[in-house]
Design a protein around this motif. Structure first.
Motif, mmCIF file in Angstrom:
data_model
loop_
_atom_site.group_PDB
_atom_site.id
_atom_site.type_symbol
_atom_site.label_atom_id
_atom_site.label_comp_id
_atom_site.label_asym_id
_atom_site.label_seq_id
_atom_site.Cartn_x
_atom_site.Cartn_y
_atom_site.Cartn_z
ATOM 1 N N UNK A 142 -4.146 -27.877 -17.875
ATOM 2 C CA UNK A 142 -4.608 -28.153 -19.236
ATOM 3 C C UNK A 142 -5.391 -29.459 -19.323
ATOM 4 N N UNK A 143 -4.937 -30.504 -18.625
ATOM 5 C CA UNK A 143 -5.638 -31.787 -18.729
ATOM 6 C C UNK A 143 -7.014 -31.704 -18.070
ATOM 7 N N UNK A 144 -7.151 -30.879 -17.055
ATOM 8 C CA UNK A 144 -8.473 -30.699 -16.429
ATOM 9 C C UNK A 144 -9.402 -29.890 -17.319
ATOM 10 N N UNK A 160 -12.321 -40.338 -20.315
ATOM 11 C CA UNK A 160 -11.607 -41.355 -19.537
ATOM 12 C C UNK A 160 -10.118 -41.352 -19.887
ATOM 13 N N UNK A 161 -9.801 -41.166 -21.156
ATOM 14 C CA UNK A 161 -8.384 -41.063 -21.545
ATOM 15 C C UNK A 161 -7.715 -39.876 -20.846
ATOM 16 N N UNK A 162 -8.418 -38.742 -20.818
ATOM 17 C CA UNK A 162 -7.875 -37.545 -20.163
ATOM 18 C C UNK A 162 -7.730 -37.756 -18.659
ATOM 19 N N UNK A 163 -8.685 -38.443 -18.054
ATOM 20 C CA UNK A 163 -8.592 -38.743 -16.627
ATOM 21 C C UNK A 163 -7.374 -39.622 -16.337
ATOM 22 N N UNK A 164 -7.128 -40.583 -17.207
ATOM 23 C CA UNK A 164 -5.963 -41.461 -17.034
ATOM 24 C C UNK A 164 -4.666 -40.663 -17.102
ATOM 25 N N UNK A 165 -4.620 -39.722 -18.036
ATOM 26 C CA UNK A 165 -3.432 -38.877 -18.152
ATOM 27 C C UNK A 165 -3.267 -38.004 -16.910
ATOM 28 N N UNK A 200 -8.571 -48.430 -23.002
ATOM 29 C CA UNK A 200 -8.052 -49.353 -21.988
ATOM 30 C C UNK A 200 -6.530 -49.270 -21.914
ATOM 31 N N UNK A 201 -5.878 -49.030 -23.059
ATOM 32 C CA UNK A 201 -4.421 -48.903 -23.070
ATOM 33 C C UNK A 201 -3.984 -47.705 -22.228
ATOM 34 N N UNK A 202 -4.693 -46.584 -22.360
ATOM 35 C CA UNK A 202 -4.393 -45.406 -21.539
ATOM 36 C C UNK A 202 -4.522 -45.742 -20.049
ATOM 37 N N UNK A 203 -5.595 -46.441 -19.706
ATOM 38 C CA UNK A 203 -5.843 -46.772 -18.295
ATOM 39 C C UNK A 203 -4.764 -47.711 -17.766
#
Length: 280
Positions: A142-144, A160-165, A200-203
């Motif tokens: 799902x995240x991909x 970028x948020x999704x990549x971090x997740x 940035x918080x997600x990362x």
């Protein structure tokens, strides 16, 4: 349509030439149509952005307002899908799994097939819920898919948020080299584009999770503190509480028990304040 877009471009070419007056006349309806579409999209985008920011700071108050808004039936399908996804996300934050699942299912029924962004948004947070259900392979899938949606929608911040997740999810699958590769790439993208504090918080959150998992506690603490401070500065309790939990766990695993105790006390106080029993 293509003719309208052509006619709008034509307005900038024909200038004040009287010989092109008829072309200008026939272009105006198309121009007005596109203008109204732009205003409508801007209004929805502003309302979504406003709700997102308030949800992060005032989850309980926004839950009440969103439930009323959804009952009004005077908003677009995209807004219905977004609001229900946001409600699902907030109930998950509060630990109400049944309600969270119910709103995720409702939002899925409302997803417009031609809106890549809202599909990506739903998939991103549904992946977090799938992890809660213990469905790790489905969560990663799902995240991909969410990332593909944000690519199509040309939303680099959400990508970028999704990549971090995704990087954080891969830690659960013990794919450590791949996880840090994805998280570091997200960090570079976020820094290069000077992205928002939320991104940035997600990362930082994912970096903290990685280094803590790898028992590199000092680096884990460093990134957890950065994420916590960003959340605190922006009043972001929804993303801030999970970060504080990672920080507390890092102190505990590093056997810094006084720091861990103080951290857990902070987490419990904040959890009680926003009525999020899953962090108590």
């Amino acid at each position: 349509n293509q003719n309208c877009r052509y006619n709008v471009r034509l307005l900038f070419i024909i200038g004040r030439s009287s010989s092109n007056a008829n072309n200008l006349f026939y272009s105006l309806p198309c121009m007005l149509l596109l203008l109204f579409q732009f205003i409508f999209i801007y209004f929805i985008s502003y309302r979504i952005f406003s709700n997102e920011q308030r949800a992060l700071a005032e989850p309980n108050q926004l839950i009440e307002e969103l439930v009323i808004t959804q009952a009004a039936q005077r908003i677009s399908t995209t807004e219905h899908a977004y609001n229900n996804t946001l409600l699902a996300r907030l109930y998950l934050f509060k630990g109400d799994i049944a309600r969270s699942q119910s709103y995720f299912e409702l939002a899925q029924q409302q997803l417009p097939k031609d809106d890549d962004w809202i599909q990506g948004y739903w998939l991103m947070y549904r992946s977090v819920f799938s992890l809660e259900e213990g469905l790790l392979p489905e969560s990663i899938k799902q995240i991909r898919l969410a990332q593909n949606g944000f690519i199509q929608a040309n939303d680099l911040e959400m990508l970028v948020q999704a990549e971090s997740i995704e990087g954080a999810l891969l830690l659960w699958q013990e794919e450590y080299p791949k996880a840090i590769e994805i998280i570091e790439n997200a960090y570079i993208e976020a820094k290069t584009a000077n992205m928002s504090s939320t991104t940035m918080l997600y990362v930082y959150d994912s970096l903290a999770a990685y280094y803590s998992t790898m028992s590199l506690f000092e680096k884990g603490k460093q990134y957890a503190v950065l994420a916590r401070d960003l959340a605190s500065k922006n009043g972001n309790v929804v993303n801030g509480l999970p970060v504080i939990y990672i920080l507390c766990m890092t102190y505990e695993r590093a056997e810094k028990l006084d720091s861990a105790a103080a951290c857990y006390e902070e987490m419990i106080m904040l959890s009680a304040m926003v009525k999020a029993p899953s962090y108590l």
